[in-house]
Scaffold this active site. Structure first.
Site, PDB file in Angstrom:
ATOM      1  N   THR A  41       0.920  -1.408  -0.077  1.00  0.00           N
ATOM      2  CA  THR A  41      -0.131   0.047  -0.021  1.00  0.00           C
ATOM      3  C   THR A  41       0.951   1.276   0.041  1.00  0.00           C
ATOM      4  O   THR A  41       0.661   2.022  -0.605  1.00  0.00           O
ATOM      5  CB  THR A  41      -0.702   0.059   1.170  1.00  0.00           C
ATOM      6  OG1 THR A  41      -1.742  -0.979   1.014  1.00  0.00           O
ATOM      7  CG2 THR A  41      -1.826   1.282   1.279  1.00  0.00           C
ATOM      8  N   LYS A 123      -6.944   4.749   5.295  1.00  0.00           N
ATOM      9  CA  LYS A 123      -5.560   4.372   5.929  1.00  0.00           C
ATOM     10  C   LYS A 123      -4.714   5.676   6.087  1.00  0.00           C
ATOM     11  O   LYS A 123      -4.600   6.452   4.828  1.00  0.00           O
ATOM     12  CB  LYS A 123      -4.712   3.197   4.875  1.00  0.00           C
ATOM     13  CG  LYS A 123      -5.456   1.958   4.990  1.00  0.00           C
ATOM     14  CD  LYS A 123      -4.520   1.051   4.020  1.00  0.00           C
ATOM     15  CE  LYS A 123      -5.304  -0.249   3.831  1.00  0.00           C
ATOM     16  NZ  LYS A 123      -4.435  -1.087   3.166  1.00  0.00           N
TER      17      LYS A 123
HETATM   18 ZN   LIG Z   1      -2.948  -1.366  -0.520  1.00  0.00          ZN
END
Ligand SMILES: [Zn+2]
Length: 402
Positions: A41, A123
């Site tokens: 990510t 996130k």
């Molecule tokens: Zn990710």
């Protein structure tokens, strides 16, 4: 969209009717590939709006080892300020300090001083890596609400969204209706310690963990983005603004339940509708906007379901590949101290070797290494060396009884 691989897009493309269908009427690049190694990510998001590879963005992994950091814990999270001690090691201080290059939003602000740069995500690493250092608003989900950088003040838009989510969490919510095209994917599978393949995202009151791994996280992220659009009048100023939204639920759902079950089907169907509603809301405000949708990486299905799909060789990562087990194995062969010998983020990540081995023990390490990798050939070789490619490391002799 986090973990929204080209495979998933292709698989569901004919079923999209909302925002993803609308985007599919534009320019589509159906075969998406990444040209960097660690498709995680943080590296992925660091490339999306910078036009740089992780070797240049400085974000080489989600977590790496820096043995020079002062604290006992040598793992460094990509979006933390490791120089600021946190009360709880898991409760790090979020920061974009490791990102070494400017983002598109920052470049726009440089070119048009009136431009605003905003990032929202499920996130922290996604919002921070797409936003960059010079950012007007940056918000991400943490525990049970959206938060921003340390030292920044709360804004009414985030307060309102957090209040709406708190209300939903307190009450819980029924299962989401399963679209007909998802029905063939139903079927319980024992995946490790969990049973997957039957989930419809019923939300028990107070279950923030279940909320996070559900389409509701993406809906809340888009709601917050829209509230910021209204509060900041994004897209209505003299200069173009940048709004970076990273929808994290596809990744959380993929990790929890795999990519081929009804859960992922329901997730994608819901996010398709949520994106459609988001675009319709921008239209209703008369905003002139452009949309680019991409992903940071893809994901694998559960090995147990892949086994059923005629892929018997697919298996869970061997626990022997965890840094602690590897350290013990190498220590047993070399006599080196096992404590922290191999460092890393687990079987899926990168591995480091303890940097400060006492000098007398270093030859033992090199000897062990030579057992697996015979002499590195001269390069460029005049002729193929006899011992190249290297032979495999000899497996440890099984212990009696195993
Ligand atoms: Zn990710």
């Amino acid at each position: 969209m986090d973990q929204f691989s080209a495979d998933l897009f292709a698989e569901y493309r004919s079923h999209f009717t909302g925002g993803l269908a609308r985007l599919a009427t534009g320019a589509v690049f159906p075969a998406g590939y990444q040209s960097h190694a660690a498709t995680e990510t943080c590296p992925g998001h660091s490339t999306l709006l910078t036009g740089n590879r992780p070797a240049h963005t400085g974000i080489i992994a989600n977590t790496w080892i820096d043995q020079s950091v002062a604290r006992p814990k040598k793992e460094v999270y990509c979006a933390e300020d490791e120089t600021r001690a946190a009360a709880d090691p898991k409760d790090y201080v979020a920061s974009v300090g490791h990102l070494l290059v400017p983002t598109l939003g920052e470049r726009m602000k440089q070119h048009w001083p009136a431009a605003r740069n905003v990032a929202v995500s499920g996130k922290d690493r996604a919002a921070l890596m797409m936003g960059g250092h010079v950012i007007d608003q940056v918000w991400w989900w943490k525990n049970n609400g959206f938060v921003t950088l340390d030292g920044r003040s709360d804004v009414p838009a985030a307060r309102a969204e957090n209040a709406a989510v708190a209300k939903l969490l307190a009450k819980g919510a029924p299962a989401l209706p399963l679209p007909a095209f998802c029905a063939p994917r139903e079927g319980a599978i024992q995946a490790g310690s969990a049973t997957v393949g039957t989930g419809h995202f019923a939300l028990a009151a107070g279950d923030a963990t279940a909320f996070r791994a559900s389409p509701r996280l993406d809906q809340a992220t888009l709601d917050l983005a829209l509230k910021l659009v209204d509060a900041m009048k994004l897209g209505k100023g003299a200069a173009p603004d940048m709004l970076a939204v990273s929808l994290s639920a596809t990744d959380y759902v993929g990790h929890a339940t795999g990519t081929q079950g009804p859960e992922m089907c329901l997730q994608l169907a819901t996010v398709d509708q949520a994106l459609g509603a988001f675009f319709a809301a921008l239209d209703a405000r008369g905003i002139d906007y452009g949309v680019v949708l991409s992903a940071d990486h893809g994901g694998f299905d559960m090995p147990e379901r892949q086994n059923r799909a005629a892929m018997p060789q697919v298996a869970r990562a061997d626990a022997a590949l965890l840094p602690k087990a590897l350290s013990a194995a190498v220590a047993a062969r070399t006599g080196l101290p096992a404590q922290g010998l191999i460092l890393g983020d687990g079987a899926a990540g990168d591995f480091w070797v303890k940097a400060d081995l006492p000098p007398p023990t270093r030859p033992a390490w090199w000897k062990q290494r030579a057992r697996c990798w015979p002499a590195i050939p001269r390069w460029p070789p005049c002729s193929p060396p006899r011992n190249w490619p290297p032979r495999r490391c000899r497996p440890a002799r099984p212990k009696p009884g195993h």
